[in-house]
Design an enzyme around this catalytic site. Structure first.
Site, PDB file in Angstrom:
ATOM      1  N   HIS A  19       0.935  -1.201  -0.050  1.00  0.00           N
ATOM      2  CA  HIS A  19       0.116  -0.088  -0.115  1.00  0.00           C
ATOM      3  C   HIS A  19       0.639   1.309   0.015  1.00  0.00           C
ATOM      4  O   HIS A  19       2.047   1.156  -0.012  1.00  0.00           O
ATOM      5  CB  HIS A  19      -0.895  -0.138   1.212  1.00  0.00           C
ATOM      6  CG  HIS A  19      -0.322  -0.139   2.415  1.00  0.00           C
ATOM      7  ND1 HIS A  19       0.641   0.752   2.918  1.00  0.00           N
ATOM      8  CD2 HIS A  19      -0.426  -1.117   3.476  1.00  0.00           C
ATOM      9  CE1 HIS A  19       1.140   0.390   4.392  1.00  0.00           C
ATOM     10  NE2 HIS A  19       0.460  -0.945   4.512  1.00  0.00           N
ATOM     11  N   HIS A  22       4.174   1.445   1.939  1.00  0.00           N
ATOM     12  CA  HIS A  22       5.346   0.966   1.574  1.00  0.00           C
ATOM     13  C   HIS A  22       6.064   1.885   0.309  1.00  0.00           C
ATOM     14  O   HIS A  22       7.059   1.803   0.431  1.00  0.00           O
ATOM     15  CB  HIS A  22       5.327  -0.547   0.733  1.00  0.00           C
ATOM     16  CG  HIS A  22       4.405  -1.642   1.843  1.00  0.00           C
ATOM     17  ND1 HIS A  22       2.978  -1.984   1.749  1.00  0.00           N
ATOM     18  CD2 HIS A  22       4.822  -1.965   3.229  1.00  0.00           C
ATOM     19  CE1 HIS A  22       2.795  -2.758   2.509  1.00  0.00           C
ATOM     20  NE2 HIS A  22       3.916  -2.830   3.572  1.00  0.00           N
ATOM     21  N   CYS A 125      -3.916 -18.178  22.734  1.00  0.00           N
ATOM     22  CA  CYS A 125      -5.131 -18.558  21.992  1.00  0.00           C
ATOM     23  C   CYS A 125      -4.684 -19.508  20.723  1.00  0.00           C
ATOM     24  O   CYS A 125      -3.928 -19.337  20.226  1.00  0.00           O
ATOM     25  CB  CYS A 125      -5.910 -17.370  21.544  1.00  0.00           C
ATOM     26  SG  CYS A 125      -7.349 -17.844  20.152  1.00  0.00           S
ATOM     27  N   CYS A 128      -5.651 -18.147  17.305  1.00  0.00           N
ATOM     28  CA  CYS A 128      -4.627 -17.054  16.843  1.00  0.00           C
ATOM     29  C   CYS A 128      -3.225 -17.521  16.877  1.00  0.00           C
ATOM     30  O   CYS A 128      -2.423 -16.954  16.182  1.00  0.00           O
ATOM     31  CB  CYS A 128      -4.664 -15.906  17.845  1.00  0.00           C
ATOM     32  SG  CYS A 128      -6.507 -15.213  18.025  1.00  0.00           S
ATOM     33  N   CYS A 144     -11.412 -15.255  23.650  1.00  0.00           N
ATOM     34  CA  CYS A 144     -10.326 -14.741  22.371  1.00  0.00           C
ATOM     35  C   CYS A 144     -11.788 -14.245  21.516  1.00  0.00           C
ATOM     36  O   CYS A 144     -12.672 -15.010  20.897  1.00  0.00           O
ATOM     37  CB  CYS A 144      -9.932 -15.725  21.502  1.00  0.00           C
ATOM     38  SG  CYS A 144      -9.303 -14.933  20.035  1.00  0.00           S
ATOM     39  N   HIS A 147     -11.848 -16.024  18.000  1.00  0.00           N
ATOM     40  CA  HIS A 147     -12.256 -17.425  17.962  1.00  0.00           C
ATOM     41  C   HIS A 147     -13.396 -17.786  18.875  1.00  0.00           C
ATOM     42  O   HIS A 147     -13.751 -19.006  18.789  1.00  0.00           O
ATOM     43  CB  HIS A 147     -11.071 -18.145  18.088  1.00  0.00           C
ATOM     44  CG  HIS A 147     -10.064 -18.053  16.893  1.00  0.00           C
ATOM     45  ND1 HIS A 147      -9.188 -16.933  17.116  1.00  0.00           N
ATOM     46  CD2 HIS A 147      -9.811 -18.453  15.599  1.00  0.00           C
ATOM     47  CE1 HIS A 147      -8.435 -16.813  16.019  1.00  0.00           C
ATOM     48  NE2 HIS A 147      -8.893 -17.592  15.196  1.00  0.00           N
ATOM     49  N   LYS A 296      -7.203   7.973   8.918  1.00  0.00           N
ATOM     50  CA  LYS A 296      -6.188   6.913   8.976  1.00  0.00           C
ATOM     51  C   LYS A 296      -6.658   5.953   7.865  1.00  0.00           C
ATOM     52  O   LYS A 296      -7.751   5.772   7.483  1.00  0.00           O
ATOM     53  CB  LYS A 296      -6.060   5.985  10.140  1.00  0.00           C
ATOM     54  CG  LYS A 296      -5.303   6.863  10.991  1.00  0.00           C
ATOM     55  CD  LYS A 296      -4.871   6.210  12.476  1.00  0.00           C
ATOM     56  CE  LYS A 296      -4.344   6.833  13.377  1.00  0.00           C
ATOM     57  NZ  LYS A 296      -4.205   6.421  14.702  1.00  0.00           N
ATOM     58  N   LYS A 299      -8.726  -0.638   6.059  1.00  0.00           N
ATOM     59  CA  LYS A 299      -9.408  -1.438   5.104  1.00  0.00           C
ATOM     60  C   LYS A 299     -10.801  -1.403   5.248  1.00  0.00           C
ATOM     61  O   LYS A 299     -11.695  -1.478   4.245  1.00  0.00           O
ATOM     62  CB  LYS A 299      -9.024  -2.857   4.954  1.00  0.00           C
ATOM     63  CG  LYS A 299      -7.478  -3.131   4.639  1.00  0.00           C
ATOM     64  CD  LYS A 299      -7.080  -4.428   4.854  1.00  0.00           C
ATOM     65  CE  LYS A 299      -5.697  -4.209   4.388  1.00  0.00           C
ATOM     66  NZ  LYS A 299      -4.679  -5.773   4.835  1.00  0.00           N
TER      67      LYS A 299
END
Length: 495
Positions: A19, A22, A125, A128, A144, A147, A296, A299
């Site tokens: 993105h 980088h 977890c 994870c 978690c 999950h 910011k 996504k």
RNA sequence: GGCACCGUAGCUCAGCUGGUUAGAGCGCAGGACUCAUAAGCCUGAGGUCACAGGAUCGUUCCCUGUCGGUGCUACCA
């Protein structure tokens, strides 16, 4: 003559697409590298990708391919991105390169006096595959959120690097600027962070919880954790330890990193270097982030800006220009299509592009393209150099634009088109005209030099127009007006 | 909570160690010109320099506090 210099960029984790952040790494390092090359230095410029770790292994499994096959595919967009922004890197490293893997194992051997084994205990977890702090566990009531499973209290064996041994040396290197952290306020943050001492850092995981990585020498049960593996790339890519040439480039002159990973580069990385008896980098440049319309990049908001889109629509140099001049090097900056297009049309199109055009056109029209002799234009390069050497790239471009503006003012003052009216009847006028236009051409060649680190393509275009004694016949606009995201002011006004 | 920083024209920001009318760019308004991508050039409007105290002959620029914002970091519950 020039000395060897080395600039590095942080190697991104390939579990995702490149993105704008980088692109900033590649761009900032490239501007610096081109400036140094222009000044006669030999520059080695590293980029690369970080490819080990569970996240890649998991994604690979999801896709039913091996981790190696997965990263072989995922690293390519990063390389393409670097090339697309015009990065003239000399070395591309992948942490899965055999040489790197071997070199990291060598580094581990060298570090052994500073490595110890310890037991890590914490809440884990299994979904994870990672540990969480007590606080995080409490805030989620022990379950978690990703999950919906309770955390397990586990303990595992880790190797640790006794980074604490190097607290004083690291602190001193930072305080005295032997390893300079730029900007100054980030330096203060790092010093604050280590005021109670550098903490030891875990550098391995049991193989059962981390399979995709570099094996720890002499302990088949352990695999190296990301930081030792990834940070070492800066050395291994230039040949450490087996190709002696690495010594010609290390210590790195500048290591470009995002502000979010400064701490690893300013603390853990120096600890590793001190541990293997290699000198510290001279400078670490921490750059800020690019916001989109003040927010910011995220996504979930879907507000990301694709560098490819900018470059495809406006060209690489326009991209490089905007991010170098309108995003402060060490602070956060803001991108909007409106701001970008304003800068493109006004600064690149009107100020610079049109200036080049008007000078070229007058030489063609009044002197059949022949550029007269002119003494080399003398300009004070001080402020420009100072700005670049202090990584105030935006200021360097401000200085450059002052020259552009001055030349526009000069032309309006001298009015070559008035002088031209008498050039056939008055030899003095003809000479004057020739001098004025030669001066203008010479100034533009200077501008081309100033632009070289930032806009190499544009610099070359300007040079090809004025560096020989004749201006080419067909001169095309450097930056044609583009109104894709803002209204064209030439359109009928609505008051 | 701790550390650091910021709050200056509509917008983005400069203002070095305090000193006569506080600057730039963009945007906006007007003007003269025509070589040029109807570009450029000139002029102008616009600021209680967050707020309140204090130190000083004098402060946007020093000290204290308040309000507002940011970064880094820690943590109680």
């Amino acid at each position: 003559m020039g000395k060897n210099l080395y600039v590095t960029t942080a190697i991104p984790y390939v579990n995702g697409a490149p993105h704008i952040g980088h692109a900033m790494d590649y761009l900032l390092a490239d501007i610096w590298a081109r400036y140094q090359v222009q000044n006669g230095h030999k520059v080695r410029f590293q980029i690369g990708t970080d490819e080990h770790g569970n996240k890649n292994a998991m994604k690979a499994a999801e896709q039913g391919v091996s981790p190696q096959e997965f990263v072989d595919k995922m690293y390519l967009p990063f390389k393409e991105m670097a090339e697309k922004v015009g990065s003239g890197y000399t070395d591309f490293i992948r942490t899965t390169d055999p040489h790197h893997r071997g070199a990291v194992q060598y580094i581990w051997q060298q570090l052994k006096p500073h490595i110890y084994k310890n037991t890590y205990e914490g809440w884990y977890c299994t979904g994870c595959e990672q540990f969480y702090t007590d606080k995080e566990v409490q805030m989620t009531n022990g379950i978690c959120p990703n999950h919906q499973k309770p955390y397990e209290h586990l303990s595992e064996e880790n190797y640790y690097l006794r980074a604490s041994d190097f607290t004083d040396k690291i602190r001193e290197a930072i305080e005295t600027n032997k390893m300079r952290i730029i900007p100054e306020f980030r330096k203060k943050e790092v010093l604050e962070l280590i005021k109670d001492g550098v903490k030891d850092v875990s550098i391995s995981r049991p193989r059962k919880s981390l399979s995709w990585g570099v094996a720890v020498p002499d302990d088949p049960e352990q695999v190296m954790y990301v930081w030792l593996d990834a940070l070492s790339n800066y050395l291994t890519v230039i040949g450490y330890p087996d190709h002696e040439e690495w010594r010609e480039y290390w210590p790195a002159d500048v290591q470009v990193v995002g502000k979010d990973i400064l701490r690893f580069h300013a603390i853990i990385w120096p600890a590793i270097l001190l541990g293997i008896g290699v000198s510290l980098p001279k400078r670490i440049l921490a750059h800020g982030f690019v916001n989109i319309g003040g927010s910011k990049i995220s996504k979930s908001l879907g507000n990301g800006i694709d560098p490819h889109e900018i470059i495809d629509q406006y060209g690489v140099d326009a991209f490089r220009y905007y991010f170098a001049r309108h995003i402060p090097t060490t602070d956060d900056g803001d991108f909007t299509w409106e701001k970008f297009e304003l800068a493109y049309n006004n600064e690149l199109g009107n100020d610079l592009g049109n200036l080049v055009q008007r000078v070229a056109a007058m030489i063609t029209r009044y002197q059949a393209g022949v550029i007269g002799d002119s003494p080399q234009a003398e300009h004070d390069m001080g402020p420009y150099r100072e700005a670049i050497e202090q990584f105030r790239f935006n200021d360097a471009l401000n200085v450059t634009w002052n020259t552009v503006r001055s030349l526009n003012q000069y032309l309006d003052q001298v009015k070559p088109w008035e002088i031209a009216k008498e050039r056939d009847t008055n030899t003095e006028a003809a000479q004057h005209l020739s001098d004025v236009l030669a001066h203008a051409a010479s100034t533009l060649l200077q501008v081309a030099d100033l632009l070289t680190p930032f806009m190499p393509t544009t610099a070359t275009s300007i040079r090809t127009l004025f560096e020989t004694s004749v201006v080419p016949a067909d001169v095309k606009p450097l930056f044609p007006k583009i109104y894709l995201h803002t209204p064209d002011p030439k359109a009928p006004k609505t008051t």
